[in-house]
Write an enzyme that holds these catalytic residues in place. Structure first.
Site, mmCIF file in Angstrom:
data_model
loop_
_atom_site.group_PDB
_atom_site.id
_atom_site.type_symbol
_atom_site.label_atom_id
_atom_site.label_comp_id
_atom_site.label_asym_id
_atom_site.label_seq_id
_atom_site.Cartn_x
_atom_site.Cartn_y
_atom_site.Cartn_z
ATOM 1 N N LYS B 29 27.513 37.934 38.125
ATOM 2 C CA LYS B 29 26.423 37.904 37.155
ATOM 3 C C LYS B 29 25.073 37.864 37.866
ATOM 4 O O LYS B 29 24.156 38.630 37.535
ATOM 5 C CB LYS B 29 26.583 36.682 36.238
ATOM 6 C CG LYS B 29 25.622 36.679 35.051
ATOM 7 C CD LYS B 29 25.658 35.340 34.303
ATOM 8 C CE LYS B 29 26.952 35.084 33.569
ATOM 9 N NZ LYS B 29 26.992 35.721 32.241
ATOM 10 N N MET B 110 33.224 26.911 33.261
ATOM 11 C CA MET B 110 32.162 26.634 32.317
ATOM 12 C C MET B 110 31.394 27.912 32.094
ATOM 13 O O MET B 110 31.075 28.629 33.038
ATOM 14 C CB MET B 110 31.202 25.578 32.850
ATOM 15 C CG MET B 110 30.265 25.110 31.743
ATOM 16 S SD MET B 110 28.815 24.285 32.378
ATOM 17 C CE MET B 110 27.694 25.675 32.477
ATOM 18 N N CYS B 847 64.892 49.957 47.466
ATOM 19 C CA CYS B 847 65.243 49.990 46.061
ATOM 20 C C CYS B 847 65.105 48.560 45.559
ATOM 21 O O CYS B 847 64.916 47.643 46.322
ATOM 22 C CB CYS B 847 66.652 50.538 45.843
ATOM 23 S SG CYS B 847 67.926 49.642 46.707
#
Lengths: 892, 892
Positions: B29, B110, B847
Site C-alpha cells: 500500500k 489490522m 508420478c
C-alpha cells in the site's frame, strides 16, 4: 579365449600336482591330500577333478566337460601303476573311492562312494587278492547300496529290508554273522531290485560307474540341503566342488584294520592332547554315520571300563598317527582334523583339514599356540571368530541350581539350553516360528535335519559319537548338543522317548540339555553366564582385542542389572537405554495408561508426576552401575497405544484404578489406533505433541544424575531424541530439554554436564544430517528402523516374502541380521560425512542389533564410527569383531 | 554497526520519498501511494512507517523503536502543512487514517483506523470546519468504536447495542435518522463503556492515539489469523508490515461524496472494461464490510433497473477516475485494484495495487496485454500462476444437467461445487477433515472465517458485494463463491437457511453452487470440465507454455475415459496407469478374492484366467485412447488383503460365490493382516511370491497391445514394477515379464515393442539406482511412498502430529503437497545421477500427486527429469508450471 584350466591334479607316492593353498581349485579335501602327499605322509594315490570342471558342468547345462573322461583315464593309469592293480581287472582289480570336496566343508553334498570298480567280474579278483571272499561280497553289496543310493537315486530301505530278511531266515542278528554266500545272494537280489526300479541294469562297466559317480558329485552341489547349508553359512554358490578319486584302502579287512577320525587337539576344550575315535574292522562311513559307537584312540580322556584304545590295540599304527599329528601341526600351525584308515596294520591318511572347534577350544588353542611360539597375537585373534564367542558366552548350568538328571550322553557341543521336546525337524521349525524354544530329539541326525537343527535351541541324539553328523553340525552352528545318549529310546510314532530309568518324556515336555557335560535334565534348570573376567584364555584374547581395536564398545541396557553384566563383559558405557520398558512395569503401567488417556493437560501432568519417582530410581541405579562411563538414554519412542489396555480385564482394571468409564477407555484406545503404527505418532513426534512426557523423563534423568553425582560418582548422561527426520524437531526438543534441565539444576542446586543427541534412524535424517548435527551433540544410528524404512519392509511383516526372497536368491543374509552396506550403509556413510562436516568431531555410534553382528561391526569400523552398542552378552563378541576389523584394515 | 535504516517515508503534494519498487520497505500500500504521488495522481498527504520499524518492534520485545514517535511528529508537520490543518488543533483539526500494509496484501491484519485525532476538543473543530455537527459526532463515535475495537480490544457489540437502543427509543430504524445530539449522547455512553471495560479512560491525546494505532498495526502482524493466512499463502513471517498514516478524506460528507473500489479490468473475466463499485455518502469500510450493497461505477455490466451509476451521478469525478485508470495501467502494465474516496466532488486515491483476479481473468489479461503490446510472451506466461489454472479447469455446471435453483446471488468466484451445508467455520473444518465436501454458508464472512473457507468447497453469503471479504478471499483461494444472496436468510441458531421462496435447508443438506452464475441449487448437479482446446485465451497461454517448457507432461489415468480427458488437456502419454482399481470393479472383485484365497496354485491360476479378459479389455481401451503415446502400466501394488471382504455380508457373498466355508474365508483374511501394511507384502514382493498374478497382468497388457496394434494403432506399452528396493527383485521380475511376453507373442503371432522399468519409491532404491538401472529401462519416481519412507511418516497416520508441527512451525508446507527438496529431493537427485551413469539416457519421470504441484514440477525440471505425470485436470497446470520452470532457469 584363454587356455582351458587344468581339470585333473594327481597325487601319490610322495608327489602331488597340487598343494594346500589350492583349495579354490582342489577343494579342501583335495588340497589336504596333495599337501600331505608332498609332506611324505602316507596317502592312497589318486587324483582330484577340479572345481573348474564342476563350473563347466553347470555352465554347459549339466554335462560332463568334453574330454574329461579321457583325462580321467590318463590320471588313473598313474594311480594303477603306484597301486600295482588295474581298474576293472578281474584278477587284481583297483578299487576307488570317490568323494566330493568343496573349498568349505559342506554337509548336504554327496559324501562318498566306496569300492567303486566292483562288478560280477572283479569281485572274484578282490576275493582272491584279499583272500577273503566274505569281505569281497560284503564290499560289493556295500558298493551296490551306496552307488544305488547316491548316484542312481535308488531307495536304500528295501535293500536294508532284504538284509534283515536274510538275517531272520538265518536266525542271526548281526551283519557279521552273515557269510560270503549270504552276501553273494544278497548282491544278486540287490541288483535285481535296482534293475526293476530303474528299468535298466546296474552299471557293471567300471568307467561308466566312475563317470556316474563324478557327475553325481557335481549334481550334489545343488541339492536343496546343500543350497540351504550354503545360505546358512554365507558360502557363495559359484565356487563349486571338486571330486577326489583315490585308490581304496580297507579298514574292514579284519582285526588289524580300522578306520577313524582324530583331532590334533581336543576340539571341544582346545587342550593340547591327541583326541580321536576309531572303529576296528570297519569302513569310514561307519564312524561318521554313528551306527556303531566308536572307541577312543587313547586315554587322554577317561575311558569306560573294559574299553580298549587304539594305542593299546595297534601300538605301531598309533605311533605312526602320533608322528603324523606332530608333523601336520608343525606344518599348518593350527589344529587339524584327520581321517585315517588302517589296512592290515598300515596307516593311510584320507583327510586333513583345519579342525572345527568349539569357541572354548578356539580360544584355548589360539592362546596356547601363541605361548608355544607357533603363531603371533594378531594371528591368534583372527583364529577366534567373533560369532563363536557368542556360543562360549551362552549360559551354562548354574552349578548350584537343583537339577533332575534323567539321562546322560556324550557332550558334543557346549551351552545349556531349555526347550520343549520335538521329534521332527518340521515340528522344530514350526514351533520355533511360533516363538517356542525347542530341543530336537532324534535317534541320529542326517543332512535332511539341518533346517530343524538350525531352528532348535539344542539337539539330543540317542546314537552316534562326538564326530557324528549331529555333533559336527551342532558345533558348527554353536548349538548345544548331546549325542550318543544310549540311555534313551526314541519312539517316533508315539512322539516320546523313554529313559533307561523308565521315565517317559513326550512332545512338548520341557527338558534342559547341558552340552558341556552331556546331562539331560527334566524341566527348566537355572543357568548362568560365562564370566570372561574369570576365564584366563578368553580374558587374554579379549585383552589382545582391546589392544588392537579402535571402536569403543557400549551396551544396550535398560536396567542396573543389565548394566552391571555388560560392564563385567567390558562395556565402555551404555549406548542405548530404552525407557519404554520402564513404563511397562506392572505397578507403573496403570499410571502410564491414565497419563495417556488424560483429558486435560493437568490430568496428564498429575499422572506424570507420579511416574517421575519410579523413573528417577531406575536412572539412579543405572548411573551407579555405569559410574564414570557415558549413558545414553533414549526418550520415549513407541506409539502410546502400545501401552493401552488390550483385554477386557485390563480395561476393567484401569476403569477401577482411574475412575474412568470403560466405554471412554475403549473409545480413546480406538482413537489411538493407527494403520501403520511404525510410521505413526511415536518418537520425537510424541515429544513434540506432548512435551510434558519428555520433560518428565528429562527431569527424572537429571535429578537422578544430580543425586548420584552428590555421592561423588561421575555421571555422564546423554539424552537421545528418537526418530528425528527434520532439523527443527531436534531444535524444538533440545530447547525443551535445556529448559527442564535448568529447572532441575535450580531445584537441586547442583549442575551436571549432559549432552543432547539424536537417533539417526530415518533416511531423511541421513540426508539432512548436516543440519541436524548443528543441534545434535551425537548421532546414534538406529539401523533397525533405518533398514525398515530404507527397504520399506516392516520387520514383523516381512517374514512371508523374505522367506521367498531367500529361496529365489534375491537376498542372501537378512538385512536385519547384517547391515546392508550398499543401501542402508550408504545412508550411514552420508550421514557421518555430512554430520562431521557440520560438527567436527561429532560423536557417532550404532545401537540396535547390528551393533552385535561381526560383519556389521566391521562396517562400523570402516565408516569411522566411534562406537557400537550391543546387548550385554554380545559385548565380548563386539570387542573381538572390532579387533578383527582393525586387523583387516591394517592388512590392506 | 550499520546506520539505522530510514523508518519514515513521506508523500504528498506530488512528491514522495518512496516509489513502487520499495514494497519490501513500504509494504504494497505504501509503495502504491508513493508511486501514485510521484505520478501526480491526487493522494491525501501522509507518511509510511517502514517495515524495518516493525521488525525492530519485534526484535526489541514488542516495543516501539526509541525515537520513532519523534520522527512521526516531524513527518506529521509536513502533512499538516500540505493539508492546511493541525493534528489535535481544536479549531481546525487534521484527522488521520492509519492503515496496515505489508508487502503482500493480507487479510487478518489490522486493517484501518479512521478519524484518528478526534477527541472531545477537536470534534467541535471538525463540526465547524465541515459545517456538519452531525457528521462530526458520527465520525467521533465511529472512531471510538473502531479504535476501541482494533487498538484497545474492546468488544464492539455492546456499543452496537447502545445504538440499537437509541434508535428504538427514538422510534427510528436507520442510523441516518439519528441526529447530532443522538450521536453526541452515544459518544458519551461509548466513552463510559470503554472506560469501565478498560478501567482507564479512552485516550484523548491525539499523539497517544496515534502511537497506540501504530503499535496495534505492528501487533496485528502476529494475530493467529494473520499467521494462518501467511502459512496458507507461503508468505514469510519475517517481512513485517508497514503503517500508512494519511490525512483523512471523507466520502461521507453528503451526496457529493462517496467511496469505492475499482479494477482497471474486470477481475472476474479479464475483459478490458473499467469495473467498480461505490457507496455514496459513505466511508470506505462500508464497502469492504459489505453491509450496504454498493452501486456500479458504470454500465459496463448490466445494471438493475432504477440503479444509478457513478458515471451518471458524478460525471466529473468519474472522468478523473477514468484518467487515473488510463495512467496507472500504462504505467504498471498490469491490471490495478484501486480504492478511492470522493470528498465533496474531489477524487482522492487511497490505494493502487496489482489486482487479484480469477484464473479466467489472469489468462485473458495476459493474452490481451500481449496483443496490446504492453507485455511480451514470457511475461504473459509468468502472469498466470499455474495453481490458478486449477481453478479455471475446475468443473462447471453441465448446461444440460437438470437443476433445481432455489436462490440466486452474485457470482463472486467461478467453479461449480456440491457439498453439505455448514454454518460455522469450525464445522467446515471438522467435517472436511472427516472427508466431507462442505459448503460454508454465512451471513457475511470475516477474517475469523478463513480456516473454514479454506476447508470448504464453496462459500455462500447472504450479504456483501463482489468486493466483499468473502468474494476477495474466495477468489484468492480459487474457491467457488456466491455472495450477496439476499434471497436467503440464515438462522444460525437453528443451523438452517430459508429462501425467499420458503424452502428451508438444514446443516448437512447437500447444495450445489455455481460461482460463475450465482445460482444456488438443491442437491447434487451434474458438472463438466473446461475444455482448454475450446478456450481461445487459455489455449494461447498453454500453446506458449508448450513452446517454452522442456519437461514432457503425462497423466495418471486408470480408465479410457480419464485417458481421453487427459489427452484433450494436452497429456503426452500415461505416466501411471494403476491396475488395482480395475480389480475393485464389482463383477471382478469376487474373482479377485477367490484368487487371493486359493489354496493351490491351480485354483489361483484358474481365478486369474477368468480375470484376464477383463484386464485385457481395460488395456485395449486405454491403448486406443492413447494411440501413438507411451502408456506406463504399474503392475499390482497394494497388499492383497485390501481386496479381501471386510463385512459379514461380503464374507457371506464370497462364500456363496466360491463355495468356500465362511470360517475359512475369515481365517485366511486374518492371515493376510499385517501390523504395518504399507511396509508389508505388496508391490513387487507380491509379484515375486505370486508370479502368476504379474504374469496374468503382463499377458493382459501385451495381448491388448497386440490386438490394438493389429488395428494399425501405434502402442507403446511400458510395464512398471512397483516397490523395488533390491536390484535382483527387478532382475527376477524382468525375466518373468520377458518369458510371458514371448509366450504372448508366440500365441498372437505378433510382436510389439515394450519396455520394463520400475517405480523408484523407496530410499534404498535411490541409493542402488545404478544397479537397478542396469535392468530398468525407465525410472518413475513414486514420491508419495518415497516421502513416507524417507520421513518415516505414514500419510494416513501423520495428521495428528503434522497439525502440531505446523502450529509450532516445524514444517511449513506438507511434504505430501510439495516435494521436500532437501531430503526426498536429494534422494531423487542421487537416483537420477546414479541411474543415468549406469544407463545413459535413462528415461525418468515422476508420478503421483507431486507431479501436479507447480513447486514440485519446478524441482523436477531442475533435477533433469524427462516428464511429470499428474491427474488429467492438472495437465494444463503442469504444462504451465513446466514453462515457468524453464523461464526461471533461463532468467538465472
Amino acid at each position: 579365449m584363454t587356455a582351458a584350466p587344468q581339470r585333473i591334479y594327481t597325487f601319490g607316492a610322495g608327489r602331488a600336482e597340487g598343494h594346500a593353498a589350492m583349495k579354490d581349485v582342489l577343494g579342501g579335501k583335495g588340497a589336504g591330500l596333495a599337501e600331505m602327499t608332498n609332506l611324505g605322509i602316507p596317502v592312497p594315490p589318486g587324483f582330484t577333478v577340479s572345481t573348474a570342471a564342476c563350473a563347466e558342468y553347470y555352465r554347459t547345462g549339466r554335462k560332463l566337460p568334453a574330454g574329461l573322461m579321457d583325462e580321467v583315464r590318463g590320471a588313473l593309469a598313474a594311480v594303477e601303476s603306484i597301486a600295482g592293480a588295474r581298474f576293472g581287472d578281474p584278477e587284481n582289480p583297483l578299487l576307488l573311492s570317490v568323494r566330493s570336496g568343496a573349498k568349505f566343508s559342506m554337509p548336504g553334498m554327496m559324501d562318498t562312494v566306496l569300492n567303486l570298480g566292483l562288478n560280477t567280474d572283479t569281485v572274484g579278483g578282490l576275493a582272491r587278492s584279499t583272500g577273503d571272499p566274505r569281505f569281497a561280497w560284503d564290499s560289493f553289496r556295500r558298493f551296490v547300496q551306496m552307488y544305488g543310493d547316491v548316484v542312481l537315486g535308488v531307495n536304500r530301505h528295501p535293500l536294508e529290508k532284504l538284509i534283515e530278511g536274510r538275517k531272520e531266515a538265518r536266525g542271526v542278528t548281526q551283519d557279521t554273522e552273515l557269510t560270503a554266500d549270504d552276501w553273494r545272494d544278497l548282491v544278486s537280489a540287490f541288483l535285481e531290485r535296482v534293475e526293476s526300479q530303474l528299468r535298466r541294469p546296474f552299471p557293471m562297466d567300471p568307467y561308466e560307474q566312475l563317470e556316474g559317480a563324478i557327475a553325481a558329485v557335481f549334481r550334489s552341489w545343488n541339492t536343496p540341503r546343500a543350497v540351504f547349508y550354503r545360505k546358512e553359512h554365507g558360502i557363495p554358490d559359484d565356487i563349486y566342488t571338486a571330486v577326489n578319486v583315490q585308490a581304496m584302502v580297507f579298514g574292514n579287512l579284519g582285526d588289524d584294520s580300522a578306520t577313524g577320525v582324530a583331532f590334533t587337539r581336543d576340539p571341544a576344550t582346545g587342550e593340547d592332547l591327541f583326541y580321536g575315535e576309531f572303529l576296528p574292522n570297519a569302513q569310514g562311513e561307519d564312524v561318521v554315520a554313528g551306527i556303531r559307537t566308536p572307541l577312543p584312540i587313547n586315554r587322554s580322556r577317561p575311558v569306560p571300563d573294559g574299553v580298549a584304545t587304539l594305542e593299546e590295540l595297534m601300538p605301531a599304527a598309533y605311533g605312526t598317527l602320533l608322528e603324523v599329528r606332530r608333523r601336520l601341526e608343525g606344518h599348518f600351525r593350527d589344529m587339524q582334523d584327520l581321517e585315517f584308515t588302517i589296512q592290515r596294520g598300515r596307516v593311510w591318511m584320507l583327510q586333513c583339514r583345519t579342525g572345527k572347534r568349539t569357541a572354548r577350544a578356539a580360544v584355548r588353542i589360539a592362546v596356547d599356540m601363541v605361548g608355544e611360539g607357533l603363531i603371533d597375537r594378531d594371528t591368534a585373534l583372527l583364529r577366534v571368530q567373533p560369532s563363536q564367542l557368542d556360543q562360549l558366552l551362552h549360559p551354562t548350568i548354574d552349578p548350584k541350581a537343583p537339577r533332575h538328571v534323567i539321562a546322560r550322553g556324550l557332550p558334543a557341543s557346549p551351552g545349556a539350553r531349555t526347550g520343549k521336546v520335538v521329534f521332527t525337524p518340521e515340528e522344530a521349525v514350526a514351533r520355533s516360528e511360533r516363538g517356542d524354544a525347542v530341543i530336537l530329539v532324534r535317534r541320529e541326525t542326517s543332512p535332511e535335519d539341518i533346517a530343524g537343527m538350525s531352528a532348535a535351541q539344542g539337539i539330543l541324539t540317542a546314537r552316534g559319537g562326538q564326530t557324528s553328523h549331529a555333533a559336527v553340525v551342532a558345533r558348527g552352528m554353536g548349538k548345544c548338543c548331546v549325542v550318543g545318549c544310549s540311555e534313551i529310546s526314541v519312539a517316533l510314532d508315539e512322539k516320546s522317548f523313554t529313559t533307561s530309568r523308565g521315565r517317559t518324556v513326550r512332545e512338548g515336555d520341557e527338558i534342559t540339555l547341558d552340552g558341556a557335560t552331556g546331562e539331560v535334565m527334566l524341566g527348566r534348570v537355572g543357568v548362568q553366564g560365562v564370566d570372561p573376567e574369570h576365564d584366563r584364555e578368553l580374558g587374554q584374547v579379549l585383552h589382545w582385542a582391546d589392544e588392537v581395536r579402535r571402536l569403543r564398545i557400549r551396551t544396550n541396557a535398560d536396567t542396573p542389572d543389565d548394566a552391571r553384566t555388560a560392564r563385567r563383559f567390558g562395556a565402555e558405557g551404555i549406548g542405548l537405554c530404552r525407557t519404554e520398558h520402564m513404563f511397562f512395569d506392572e505397578e507403573r503401567v496403570a499410571l502410564v495408561r491414565e497419563m495417556i488417556l488424560a483429558e486435560t493437560f493437568e490430568e496428564r501432568k498429575a499422572a506424570l508426576d507420579r511416574i517421575l519417582p519410579f523413573q528417577r530410581r531406575d536412572f539412579e541405579g543405572i548411573f551407579r552401575a555405569m559410574a564414570g562411563l557415558p549413558v545414553t538414554v533414549r526418550l520415549l519412542d513407541p506409539p502410546l497405544h502400545e501401552f493401552l489396555p488390550t483385554t477386557d480385564a485390563q480395561v476393567k482394571a484401569l476403569a477401577e484404578h482411574s475412575g474412568m468409564r470403560e466405554a471412554d477407555i475403549r473409545r480413546k484406545t480406538r482413537e489411538h489406533e493407527e494403520a501403520n503404527p511404525m510410521l505413526g505418532h511415536r518418537g520425537c513426534r510424541l515429544g513434540i505433541s506432548h512435551p510434558e512426557i519428555y520433560r518428565m523423563q528429562v527431569r527424572a534423568i537429571l535429578e537422578a544424575a544430580c543425586a548420584v553425582a552428590s555421592e561423588e560418582i561421575a555421571v555422564l548422561p546423554e539424552i537421545m531424541i528418537p526418530l528425528v527426520s527434520i532439523e527443527k524437531e531436534l531444535e524444538f526438543l533440545k530447547e525443551e530439554v535445556a529448559d527442564e534441565a535448568e529447572a532441575v539444576f535450580r531445584g537441586t542446586g547442583r549442575r551436571v554436564a549432559y549432552q543432547v543427541g539424536t537417533m539417526i534412524e530415518l533416511p531423511r535424517a541421513c540426508l539432512v544430517a548436516g543440519g541436524i548435527a548443528r543441534t545434535a551433540e551425537f548421532f546414534s544410528f538406529g539401523t533397525n528402523d533405518l533398514t525398515q524404512t530404507s527397504y520399506g519392509f516392516a520387520r514383523d511383516d516381512a517374514g512371508p516374502f523374505l522367506r521367498v526372497y531367500e529361496e529365489v536368491k534375491i537376498i542372501g543374509r537378512s538385512p536385519f541380521v547384517t547391515l546392508d552396506r550398499e543401501g542402508v550403509g550408504e545412508l550411514v556413510r552420508i550421514a557421518v560425512e555430512r554430520g562431521r562436516a557440520a560438527r567436527p568431531g561429532l560423536k557417532t555410534g550404532i545401537c540396535g542389533e547390528h551393533g552385535g553382528d561381526p560383519d556389521s561391526i566391521a562396517f562400523c569400523h570402516e565408516v569411522g564410527l566411534d562406537y557400537v552398542s550391543c546387548s550385554p552378552f554380545r559385548v565380548p563378541v563386539a570387542r573381538l569383531a572390532a579387533a578383527h576389523a582393525a586387523l583387516r584394515e591394517a592388512a590392506k
